[in-house]
Design a protein around this motif. Structure first.
Motif, short mmCIF file in Angstrom:
data_model
loop_
_atom_site.label_atom_id
_atom_site.label_comp_id
_atom_site.label_asym_id
_atom_site.label_seq_id
_atom_site.Cartn_x
_atom_site.Cartn_y
_atom_site.Cartn_z
N ASN A 1 8.44 21.12 2.21
CA ASN A 1 8.55 20.50 3.59
C ASN A 1 6.96 19.84 3.79
N TYR A 2 5.86 20.38 3.32
CA TYR A 2 4.67 19.92 3.61
C TYR A 2 4.41 18.72 3.04
N MET A 3 4.95 18.85 1.56
CA MET A 3 4.55 17.45 0.83
C MET A 3 5.21 16.34 1.55
N GLY A 4 6.66 16.56 2.18
CA GLY A 4 7.46 15.54 2.64
C GLY A 4 6.70 15.07 3.88
N ASN A 5 6.06 16.17 4.73
CA ASN A 5 5.43 15.68 5.92
C ASN A 5 3.97 14.79 5.53
N ARG A 6 3.56 15.22 4.53
CA ARG A 6 2.53 14.48 4.04
C ARG A 6 2.59 12.98 3.75
N GLU A 7 3.67 12.73 2.89
CA GLU A 7 4.27 11.57 2.51
C GLU A 7 4.67 10.84 3.62
N ASN A 8 5.03 11.44 4.69
CA ASN A 8 5.72 10.52 5.72
C ASN A 8 4.25 10.21 6.86
N SER A 9 3.36 11.00 6.80
CA SER A 9 2.10 10.66 7.55
C SER A 9 1.42 9.80 7.04
N ARG A 10 1.71 9.08 5.60
CA ARG A 10 0.82 7.93 5.17
C ARG A 10 0.52 6.92 5.98
N PRO A 11 1.74 6.55 6.83
CA PRO A 11 1.78 5.09 7.65
C PRO A 11 0.45 5.23 8.49
N ARG A 12 0.10 6.29 8.92
CA ARG A 12 -1.42 6.12 10.06
C ARG A 12 -2.34 5.48 9.08
N PHE A 13 -2.29 5.50 7.78
CA PHE A 13 -3.60 4.84 7.18
C PHE A 13 -3.13 3.31 6.94
N LEU B 1 0.72 -1.21 0.01
CA LEU B 1 -0.05 0.06 0.24
C LEU B 1 0.94 1.08 0.17
N LYS B 2 2.08 1.08 0.56
CA LYS B 2 2.69 2.32 0.62
C LYS B 2 3.07 2.95 -0.65
N TYR B 3 3.16 2.14 -1.50
CA TYR B 3 3.49 2.43 -3.09
C TYR B 3 2.16 2.84 -3.99
N SER B 4 1.02 2.53 -3.50
CA SER B 4 -0.10 2.67 -4.18
C SER B 4 -1.04 3.86 -3.52
N VAL B 5 -0.50 4.59 -2.42
CA VAL B 5 -1.27 5.41 -1.68
C VAL B 5 -0.26 6.87 -1.88
N THR B 6 -0.99 7.94 -2.80
CA THR B 6 -0.13 8.83 -3.13
C THR B 6 -0.80 10.45 -2.62
N VAL B 7 -0.18 11.44 -2.27
CA VAL B 7 -0.66 12.55 -1.93
C VAL B 7 -1.46 13.16 -3.06
N PRO B 8 -2.47 13.55 -2.85
CA PRO B 8 -3.16 14.17 -4.11
C PRO B 8 -2.70 15.26 -4.71
N ARG B 9 -2.61 15.67 -6.07
CA ARG B 9 -1.96 16.70 -6.62
C ARG B 9 -2.73 18.05 -6.49
N GLU B 10 -3.92 18.11 -5.90
CA GLU B 10 -4.62 19.08 -5.50
C GLU B 10 -4.09 19.77 -4.16
N TYR B 11 -3.43 19.06 -3.53
CA TYR B 11 -2.81 19.37 -2.07
C TYR B 11 -1.74 20.11 -2.50
N GLN B 12 -0.73 19.87 -3.52
CA GLN B 12 0.36 20.79 -3.73
C GLN B 12 -0.14 22.05 -4.57
N GLU B 13 -1.16 22.04 -5.44
CA GLU B 13 -1.73 23.23 -6.02
C GLU B 13 -2.27 24.08 -4.84
N HIS B 14 -3.17 23.57 -4.06
CA HIS B 14 -3.79 24.42 -2.65
C HIS B 14 -2.60 25.30 -2.25
N LEU B 15 -1.22 24.51 -2.07
CA LEU B 15 -0.16 25.35 -1.34
C LEU B 15 0.29 26.31 -2.13
N ILE B 16 0.23 26.01 -3.56
CA ILE B 16 0.85 27.18 -4.40
C ILE B 16 -0.14 28.11 -4.44
N LYS B 17 -1.32 28.01 -4.52
CA LYS B 17 -2.45 29.14 -4.47
C LYS B 17 -2.18 29.95 -3.25
#
Length: 137
Positions: free
Chosen positions: A110-122, A84-100
């Protein structure tokens, strides 16, 4: 006999198509969009999705015996988490939201890295409980 089994290839959960198959089966498999040959694994593969799995079962099943091996290991949470760690990805919209929101590129990284590392909770959740629903804030 054709064997369909899970593999990780290029950091994606994929379906490996193994076995000795006839020319007719080979021709039908090659018609499926997205089919790639992996020299590393010595087989054809497709990126996993339920639609692809159903297509493979239907296409190959009408011509030859289909055996699905290795999928039962997904019942083991430790093994399932590795896949699962390879099939769950951070949505593209999240990064777009940060840029907006006009975050700097370093902050976005930094935020994307934190999001990537927070995936294990699922990862402990069974597959039916993982949805695209918006989590509670």
């Amino acid at each position: 006999m054709i064997i369909l089994e899970p593999i990780i290839h290029k950091e994606s959960l994929c379906i490996a198509i193994r076995g000795h198959y006839t020319t007719q089966v080979s021709n039908e498999i090659r018609k499926i969009p997205g089919l790639i040959y992996s020299a590393t694994h010595g087989c054809f593969y497709l990126v996993y999705s339920t639609e692809v799995m159903l297509t493979l079962r239907k296409t190959i099943g009408s011509l030859d015996t289909v055996v699905e091996e290795g999928w039962q290991q997904m019942a083991n949470p430790g093994v399932r988490n590795q896949f699962l760690k390879y099939s769950v990805t951070v949505p593209r919209e999240y990064q777009e939201h940060l840029i907006k929101r006009r975050y700097s590129s370093a902050t976005c990284d930094n935020y994307m890295g934190n999001r990537e590392n927070s995936r294990p909770r699922f990862w402990h959740l069974p597959l039916p409980h993982i949805t695209s629903a918006k989590p509670k804030q």
